[in-house]
Motif scaffolding. Structure first.
Motif, PDB file in Angstrom:
ATOM      1  N   ARG A 165      35.003  24.606 -13.951  1.00  0.00           N
ATOM      2  CA  ARG A 165      34.754  25.998 -13.488  1.00  0.00           C
ATOM      3  C   ARG A 165      33.063  26.056 -13.198  1.00  0.00           C
ATOM      4  O   ARG A 165      32.860  26.899 -12.154  1.00  0.00           O
ATOM      5  CB  ARG A 165      34.886  26.920 -14.609  1.00  0.00           C
ATOM      6  N   THR A 166      32.320  25.240 -13.826  1.00  0.00           N
ATOM      7  CA  THR A 166      30.943  25.419 -13.554  1.00  0.00           C
ATOM      8  C   THR A 166      30.407  24.586 -12.468  1.00  0.00           C
ATOM      9  O   THR A 166      29.414  24.814 -11.948  1.00  0.00           O
ATOM     10  CB  THR A 166      30.040  25.316 -14.516  1.00  0.00           C
ATOM     11  N   THR A 167      31.365  23.350 -12.524  1.00  0.00           N
ATOM     12  CA  THR A 167      30.597  22.187 -11.231  1.00  0.00           C
ATOM     13  C   THR A 167      30.352  22.988 -10.012  1.00  0.00           C
ATOM     14  O   THR A 167      31.134  23.718  -9.413  1.00  0.00           O
ATOM     15  CB  THR A 167      31.886  21.286 -11.195  1.00  0.00           C
ATOM     16  N   GLY A 168      29.259  22.531  -9.438  1.00  0.00           N
ATOM     17  CA  GLY A 168      28.859  23.052  -8.119  1.00  0.00           C
ATOM     18  C   GLY A 168      27.281  23.181  -8.157  1.00  0.00           C
ATOM     19  O   GLY A 168      26.598  22.902  -8.667  1.00  0.00           O
ATOM     20  N   ALA A 169      27.058  23.974  -6.866  1.00  0.00           N
ATOM     21  CA  ALA A 169      25.605  24.047  -6.467  1.00  0.00           C
ATOM     22  C   ALA A 169      25.424  25.734  -6.226  1.00  0.00           C
ATOM     23  O   ALA A 169      26.308  26.583  -5.952  1.00  0.00           O
ATOM     24  CB  ALA A 169      25.298  23.601  -5.099  1.00  0.00           C
ATOM     25  N   TYR A 170      24.416  26.161  -6.761  1.00  0.00           N
ATOM     26  CA  TYR A 170      23.945  27.647  -6.891  1.00  0.00           C
ATOM     27  C   TYR A 170      22.617  27.727  -6.380  1.00  0.00           C
ATOM     28  O   TYR A 170      21.800  26.867  -6.418  1.00  0.00           O
ATOM     29  CB  TYR A 170      24.057  28.110  -8.336  1.00  0.00           C
ATOM     30  N   SER A 171      22.137  28.834  -5.884  1.00  0.00           N
ATOM     31  CA  SER A 171      20.794  29.237  -5.537  1.00  0.00           C
ATOM     32  C   SER A 171      20.508  30.815  -5.701  1.00  0.00           C
ATOM     33  O   SER A 171      21.324  31.416  -5.715  1.00  0.00           O
ATOM     34  CB  SER A 171      20.686  28.606  -4.093  1.00  0.00           C
ATOM     35  N   ILE A 172      19.473  30.970  -5.227  1.00  0.00           N
ATOM     36  CA  ILE A 172      18.855  32.347  -5.100  1.00  0.00           C
ATOM     37  C   ILE A 172      18.310  32.568  -3.859  1.00  0.00           C
ATOM     38  O   ILE A 172      17.544  31.849  -3.355  1.00  0.00           O
ATOM     39  CB  ILE A 172      17.612  32.820  -6.225  1.00  0.00           C
ATOM     40  N   SER A 173      18.665  33.703  -2.982  1.00  0.00           N
ATOM     41  CA  SER A 173      18.349  33.740  -1.534  1.00  0.00           C
ATOM     42  C   SER A 173      16.918  33.933  -1.350  1.00  0.00           C
ATOM     43  O   SER A 173      16.411  34.773  -2.156  1.00  0.00           O
ATOM     44  CB  SER A 173      19.118  34.995  -1.071  1.00  0.00           C
ATOM     45  N   ARG A 174      16.464  33.254  -0.299  1.00  0.00           N
ATOM     46  CA  ARG A 174      15.046  33.435   0.131  1.00  0.00           C
ATOM     47  C   ARG A 174      14.039  32.699  -0.840  1.00  0.00           C
ATOM     48  O   ARG A 174      12.732  33.403  -0.731  1.00  0.00           O
ATOM     49  CB  ARG A 174      14.845  34.727   0.599  1.00  0.00           C
ATOM     50  N   THR A 175      14.414  31.959  -1.844  1.00  0.00           N
ATOM     51  CA  THR A 175      13.548  31.273  -2.599  1.00  0.00           C
ATOM     52  C   THR A 175      14.066  29.541  -2.751  1.00  0.00           C
ATOM     53  O   THR A 175      15.042  29.482  -2.295  1.00  0.00           O
ATOM     54  CB  THR A 175      13.723  31.839  -3.968  1.00  0.00           C
ATOM     55  N   LEU A 176      13.446  28.857  -3.191  1.00  0.00           N
ATOM     56  CA  LEU A 176      13.550  27.438  -3.473  1.00  0.00           C
ATOM     57  C   LEU A 176      14.290  27.277  -4.878  1.00  0.00           C
ATOM     58  O   LEU A 176      14.981  26.193  -4.926  1.00  0.00           O
ATOM     59  CB  LEU A 176      12.040  26.561  -3.764  1.00  0.00           C
ATOM     60  N   THR A 177      14.649  28.372  -5.497  1.00  0.00           N
ATOM     61  CA  THR A 177      15.411  28.172  -6.756  1.00  0.00           C
ATOM     62  C   THR A 177      16.677  27.938  -6.601  1.00  0.00           C
ATOM     63  O   THR A 177      17.534  28.423  -5.644  1.00  0.00           O
ATOM     64  CB  THR A 177      15.359  29.477  -7.406  1.00  0.00           C
TER      65      THR A 177
END
Length: 257
Positions: A165-177
């Motif tokens: 369920r956790t596998t994948g890619a995540y990010s925070i908009s308008r940042t490098l995070t």
């Protein structure tokens, strides 16, 4: 970060009102109580400081074994262990006044000159069966206040804790995070400054939506918990984590790409 927290908490509060009449239903019929009793699960609510008079939104993970992880929407963080006796619960741990949030250094100035960024923390409270909410008092080395547990994420019990369920890619908009997790629980976290830290994710209890997480920041190893929640745009869409050691704390909320 703050706008995301306010929005996420609003979604959670609405879901809680629909599912639980504004609070937490009694899950004892479906699952035996652990050390944390009926406080087990994922909550949101409010933290009030008597010293500053400030009210801050917060998000809490509590496992059956009593592990307690709290994040405020201004990036404060608390790690503790609690135990319940019927409706009453109490415990102790550590609060971090200086933390790393979304990968960017966010420093909260100590309340007093003598206050350090890491302090002991104590909590004692009671679950209210009538409303499905809970209320607690807390103390640190230089502060005291209250924590109101108002909204409950039923998804904690409705979703299984599997690495798939956790596998994948995540990010925070308008940042490098950004964060990526593979099927074996190996992860890579990139902060807002572009620094990359490796880590791992593992299942604590396959029947609930909570995970154990480690993050290696230089020579330091931080440990803590993570969860997946529905952010209103899809199930398992937001990944939240809080990790720490004796001197350093990191937390973030990222959206699935």
């Amino acid at each position: 970060m703050k706008k995301l927290w306010v929005w996420l908490m609003s979604i959670a509060m609405l879901s809680s009102v629909v599912a639980c009449g504004g609070g937490h239903d009694d899950h004892s019929a479906r699952r035996p109580f652990g050390v944390a009793g009926i406080m087990e699960g994922i909550w949101n609510g409010n933290l009030h400081s008597n010293l500053t008079g400030r009210d801050t939104g917060m998000f809490v993970i509590v496992t059956a074994g009593g592990a307690f992880s709290l994040i405020t929407n201004d990036c404060g963080q608390i790690s503790a262990n609690i135990a319940a006796d019927g409706s009453f619960f109490s415990g102790a741990g550590t609060t971090y006044l200086q933390t790393n949030c979304d990968g960017a250094d966010v420093t909260a100035a100590p309340f007093t000159v003598s206050a350090g960024p890491v302090q002991p923390f104590q909590i004692a409270g009671e679950f209210d069966h009538r409303t499905g909410t809970a209320f607690a008092n807390y103390t640190t080395a230089n502060d005291s206040g209250t924590i109101s547990f108002l909204g409950f994420y039923q998804d904690y019990f409705d979703e299984s804790g599997t690495l798939l369920r956790t596998t994948g890619a995540y990010s925070i908009s308008r940042t490098l995070t950004a964060l990526s997790i593979d099927a074996n629980g190996n992860l890579s976290y990139r902060d807002a400054a572009g620094q990359i830290f490796p880590g791992t994710l593992s299942t604590i209890d396959p029947t609930v939506d909570v995970y154990r997480m480690t993050l290696h920041v230089g020579s330091q190893t931080l440990t803590g918990m993570a969860t997946l929640v529905d952010d209103g745009h899809g199930r398992n869409n937001d990944f939240l984590f809080a990790v720490a050691n004796a001197a350093l704390a990191y937390n973030a909320e990222l959206r699935r790409n």
